[in-house]
Design a protein around this motif. Structure first.
Motif, mmCIF file in Angstrom:
data_model
loop_
_atom_site.group_PDB
_atom_site.id
_atom_site.type_symbol
_atom_site.label_atom_id
_atom_site.label_comp_id
_atom_site.label_asym_id
_atom_site.label_seq_id
_atom_site.Cartn_x
_atom_site.Cartn_y
_atom_site.Cartn_z
ATOM 1 N N HIS A 111 14.236 -2.349 6.672
ATOM 2 C CA HIS A 111 12.844 -2.724 6.400
ATOM 3 C C HIS A 111 12.105 -3.220 7.658
ATOM 4 N N HIS A 115 8.822 -1.676 9.731
ATOM 5 C CA HIS A 115 7.566 -2.345 10.102
ATOM 6 C C HIS A 115 7.115 -1.903 11.498
ATOM 7 N N SER A 136 6.719 -11.535 9.427
ATOM 8 C CA SER A 136 6.419 -11.306 8.009
ATOM 9 C C SER A 136 6.781 -12.551 7.211
ATOM 10 N N ASP A 297 3.644 -5.089 3.691
ATOM 11 C CA ASP A 297 4.668 -4.193 3.144
ATOM 12 C C ASP A 297 4.043 -2.950 2.516
HETATM 13 ZN ZN ZN Z 1 7.939 -6.802 5.276
#
Ligand code: ZN
Ligand code: KG4
Length: 322
Positions: A111, A115, A136, A297
């Motif tokens: 993840h 980004h 984040s 996200d």
């Molecule tokens: Zn994230």
């Protein structure tokens, strides 16, 4: 080559379709903020249940938006780490099942790397190696990006993440979850009079640390019930921005990288965007700052991270098949 990206690592359910390297066919995000707001943070069990409810209809909607059939999908990618395990498993399970049914490869994606990978969708190809800044809700990390499929972690947060700090400080100011947007709004009303807080971070290190700043702000608010809340919020943002700038400068100086890729929900913050942009201009660093919708996200970033795993010719680099 059409890649389906799936994102369910926290409290957003997202699905996107990417054609080749940078053509976005559709990118949909289902938010759950109102479900978690009464609890002041994400409740993992509620998050995974909500993902289960919405992922299938969101996928159908995404296909319709792109004007495609399931058979047009060449590969399926999903975030498989890091994140809430019960939430991740919904996206991964859906992705693996779909890939299996379509007899297409499944690509697991990190993840945080995703980004940063969203920046490879930009018109102008980033010069590499690049620094990568991810800030984040759950993570604050700095990377050296060697290639679109090669990410080296240089430093991470030793305690709270940047977004988590925004959320906790916002809460102490009586603002709802997620705290970033209302805190930014409150700070916008501050005049010249701002409260000064210590810079977050670890001096002369690639690592971040936000807990000292968080504690300073929360104590200040508790001790001064009549405090000018806007001045506190603006002072907090100033400290985060200055800390991030110091961090970036340390990383630039110690790696010699001339490009900066960025990602993560905290980059939706205008004060921080302005600070990073000013630093990059001053230091002649080529800056990639995704629009807020791609910094928060989303699943486009997942498809973008998966693309180099497949390669232009086909499937030679697939790690994992059904
Ligand atoms: Zn994230
Ligand atoms: O990247 P993201 O969407 O989800 C995670 O992977 O965590 O980031 C969510 C975080 C939350 O902590 C939220 O408060 C923060 O990003 N955030 C902001 C802003 N918008 C969202 N922080 C500061 N200013 C904002 N405008």
């Amino acid at each position: 080559m059409v890649i389906l990206g799936i994102e369910t690592s926290c409290d957003e359910t997202a699905v996107a379709l990417l054609r080749n390297r940078r053509e976005t066919l559709a990118s949909l995000v289902g938010r759950q903020e109102e479900i978690h707001a009464p609890y002041g943070g994400v409740v993992p069990e509620l998050a995974s249940r909500r993902h289960l409810e919405v992922i299938s209809p969101l996928f159908e909607k995404c296909l319709a938006r792109a004007g495609l059939e399931p058979a047009d999908i060449d590969a399926v990618a999903a975030s498989t780490r890091p994140g809430l395990s019960g939430s991740l498993i919904v996206g991964e399970g859906f992705g693996r099942a779909l890939a299996g049914a379509l007899e297409k490869p499944f690509i697991p994606v990190d993840h945080l790397e995703a980004h940063l990978a969203v920046n490879f969708l930009a018109e102008k190809e980033p010069a590499l190696p690049a620094l990568g800044l991810v800030i984040s809700g759950g993570h604050s990390s700095i990377y050296l990006v060697h290639a679109p499929d090669s990410y080296e972690v240089l430093g991470e947060t030793r305690d709270d993440a940047a977004g988590e700090t925004f959320d906790k400080v916002a809460r102490s100011l009586g603002l709802p979850y997620p705290g970033g947007p209302p805190l930014e709004k409150l700070a916008a009303g501050a005049g010249e009079n701002r409260v000064r807080f210590p810079l977050p971070g670890v001096a002369r290190s690639f690592d971040f640390s936000f807990s000292g700043l968080k504690t300073a702000v929360v104590y200040h608010v508790a001790k001064n019930p009549g405090a000018d809340r806007a001045a506190v919020a603006a002072g907090f943002q100033d400290a985060v921005a200055a800390g991030v700038r110091r961090h970036l400068e340390y990383a630039r100086f110690n790696t010699g990288a001339r490009t900066l890729l960025t990602g993560g929900g905290v980059l939706a913050n205008a004060r921080l965007r302005a600070e990073i942009s000013a630093w990059a201009k001053e230091k002649k660093v080529s800056l990639y700052l995704p629009p807020p919708v791609n910094a928060l996200d989303n699943a486009l970033m997942v498809a973008a991270r998966a693309f180099p795993e497949i390669g232009a010719k086909g499937r030679e680099k697939i790690h994992e098949k059904q």
